[in-house]
Write an enzyme that holds these catalytic residues in place. Structure first.
Site, short mmCIF file in Angstrom:
data_model
loop_
_atom_site.label_atom_id
_atom_site.label_comp_id
_atom_site.label_asym_id
_atom_site.label_seq_id
_atom_site.Cartn_x
_atom_site.Cartn_y
_atom_site.Cartn_z
N ARG A 41 -9.46 -15.85 1.75
CA ARG A 41 -8.72 -15.07 2.76
C ARG A 41 -8.50 -15.93 4.01
O ARG A 41 -7.42 -15.94 4.59
CB ARG A 41 -9.49 -13.78 3.13
CG ARG A 41 -9.49 -12.74 2.02
CD ARG A 41 -9.99 -11.38 2.51
NE ARG A 41 -11.37 -11.39 2.94
CZ ARG A 41 -12.42 -11.17 2.15
NH1 ARG A 41 -12.23 -10.92 0.86
NH2 ARG A 41 -13.65 -11.18 2.63
N LYS A 55 -1.85 -1.42 15.59
CA LYS A 55 -1.00 -0.73 14.62
C LYS A 55 -1.75 0.40 13.94
O LYS A 55 -2.94 0.28 13.66
CB LYS A 55 -0.54 -1.73 13.55
CG LYS A 55 0.26 -1.08 12.43
CD LYS A 55 0.45 -2.03 11.26
CE LYS A 55 -0.23 -1.48 10.03
NZ LYS A 55 0.14 -2.19 8.80
N GLU A 79 3.66 3.56 13.42
CA GLU A 79 4.26 3.30 12.11
C GLU A 79 4.23 4.53 11.20
O GLU A 79 3.26 4.74 10.46
CB GLU A 79 3.54 2.14 11.42
CG GLU A 79 4.13 1.81 10.05
CD GLU A 79 3.42 0.66 9.32
OE1 GLU A 79 2.40 0.16 9.83
OE2 GLU A 79 3.89 0.27 8.25
N LYS A 96 7.59 1.36 14.39
CA LYS A 96 7.69 0.60 13.13
C LYS A 96 8.01 1.57 12.01
O LYS A 96 7.12 2.08 11.34
CB LYS A 96 6.37 -0.14 12.88
CG LYS A 96 6.32 -0.87 11.54
CD LYS A 96 5.18 -1.87 11.48
CE LYS A 96 5.06 -2.47 10.08
NZ LYS A 96 4.19 -3.64 10.02
P1 13P Z 1 5.38 -4.33 4.32
O1 13P Z 1 6.40 -5.06 5.14
O2 13P Z 1 4.86 -5.10 3.17
O3 13P Z 1 5.83 -2.94 3.98
O4 13P Z 1 4.11 -4.14 5.25
C1 13P Z 1 4.28 -3.78 6.57
C2 13P Z 1 3.05 -3.15 7.04
O5 13P Z 1 2.48 -3.54 8.02
C3 13P Z 1 2.55 -2.00 6.29
O6 13P Z 1 1.67 -1.26 7.08
#
Ligand code: 13P
Length: 339
Positions: free
Chosen positions: A46, A136, A177, A219
């Site tokens: 990782r 986020k 998001e 987002k």
């Molecule tokens: P993806 O762009 O792969 O959808 O991932 C964005 C993300 O941060 C998901 O929480």
């Protein structure tokens, strides 16, 4: 931190020509990504993978911020520098995923709500001390027979708003998001309806919690056809429907919209972003916060081997630059092929 400083960070995250790299895969998600290239999800792998991405030369031309997972925020790069410091030295802001993932909603089959509010105030304080400038929280909305319900949208919107308010209190810019999944056989029209309803409810909740809209980034997912729907909408239709939905539901006070890629191919995600920016100007910056669409081609080239780091970095740099071009609607298939 003052409201002005929150706004400054939010605007810098969606600066012209730039977007966000989401590299905040949870332990389960990174294991799935590594399974696809047949390598073990060990701490060393990782670290090596994130090191490859973050030390890519020139990436700061296209990337304003990187969303990290808790472990990565506390990990040191190959040269001994802590990852947040390594990024900050390049002028890239470190961010942190703070939600604890989705759990089933009792009595609402097929629907989930994101957890992680308990103790969040304390965790945000620590993350801020570790250098995180933004955070986020992802809510997951599934389209299906009779879902999403109002209850699901309300519960997720409420959690997003509580999270966002706590972030701003801690001087951290919240990325909000609400992801409407593209899985399913629904039409693009249905995706548009659900996306609009999701955003309306989310912004009502944000207002109720007195979230400072100028100091956040949205987002969302794009409005697309369900993955298994027979009619797959083209690039122009995706761009037009997504923008129509956003214009109806997202206040102009929000500095920027940074899309997730959600399982679209790397090139599709760039094409869609480009088409939306061609249609502008818009009240908000229209940017990207991709995980898979930025990382997948580089992950496949890397394959867990140190000898492939240079080649993988070239591919990652190219994807970032293509999305940077899409920020101004200047991406073309010639640019794509020039790699
Ligand atoms: P993806 O762009 O792969 O959808 O991932 C964005 C993300 O941060 C998901 O929480």
């Amino acid at each position: 931190m003052s409201k002005e400083q929150l706004e400054k960070v939010a605007r810098a995250l969606v600066a012209k020509g730039k977007g966000i790299l989401a590299a905040d895969e949870s332990m389960g998600t990174i294991k799935r990504r590594f399974d696809s290239i047949h390598i073990e999800s060990s701490e060393a792998n990782r670290r090596a993978y994130r090191d490859m991405l973050f030390t890519t030369p020139g990436i700061e031309q296209a990337i304003s911020g990187v969303i990290l997972f808790d472990e990565t925020l506390r990990t040191k790069a190959n040269d001994g520098t802590a990852f947040p410091e390594l990024l900050a030295k390049k002028g890239i802001m470190p961010g942190i995923k703070v939600d604890k993932g989705p759990v089933d909603i009792p009595s609402f089959p097929g629907e989930v709500v994101t957890e992680g509010l308990d103790g969040l105030r304390g965790r945000l304080k620590e993350y801020s001390e570790l250098g995180a400038k933004f955070a986020k929280w992802r809510a997951v909305i599934t389209i299906g027979d009779g879902i999403p319900t109002y209850t699901c949208l309300k519960a997720n919107g409420h959690a997003l708003a509580r999270y966002a308010a706590l972030c701003q209190e801690a001087g951290i810019v919240p990325i909000v998001e609400p992801e409407v999944l593209l899985d399913g056989n629904h039409s693009i029209e249905r995706c548009q309806d659900v996306s609009e309803e999701t955003l309306r409810i989310t912004f009502a909740e944000l207002a109720e919690q007195r979230v400072y809209l100028e100091g956040m980034v949205l987002k969302p997912s794009m409005v697309v056809s369900g993955k298994d729907n027979a009619r797959q909408a083209g690039v122009e239709e995706v761009a037009e429907r997504t923008l129509r939905c956003l214009r109806r539901a997202v206040p102009g006070a929000v500095p920027g919209i940074a899309f997730l890629s959600g399982g679209q191919s790397a090139v599709s995600a760039t094409e869609h972003l480009n088409a939306m920016n061609k249609i502008g100007p818009h009240p908000w910056e229209v940017s990207f916060s991709y995980a898979r669409a930025l990382q997948d081609p580089a992950l496949k080239a890397w394959k867990g081997e140190a000898a492939n780091v240079g080649a993988a970095q070239k591919i990652f740099y190219h994807r970032a630059k293509m999305n940077s071009a899409a920020r101004s609607g200047s991406y073309t298939s010639q640019l794509e092929a020039a790699s």
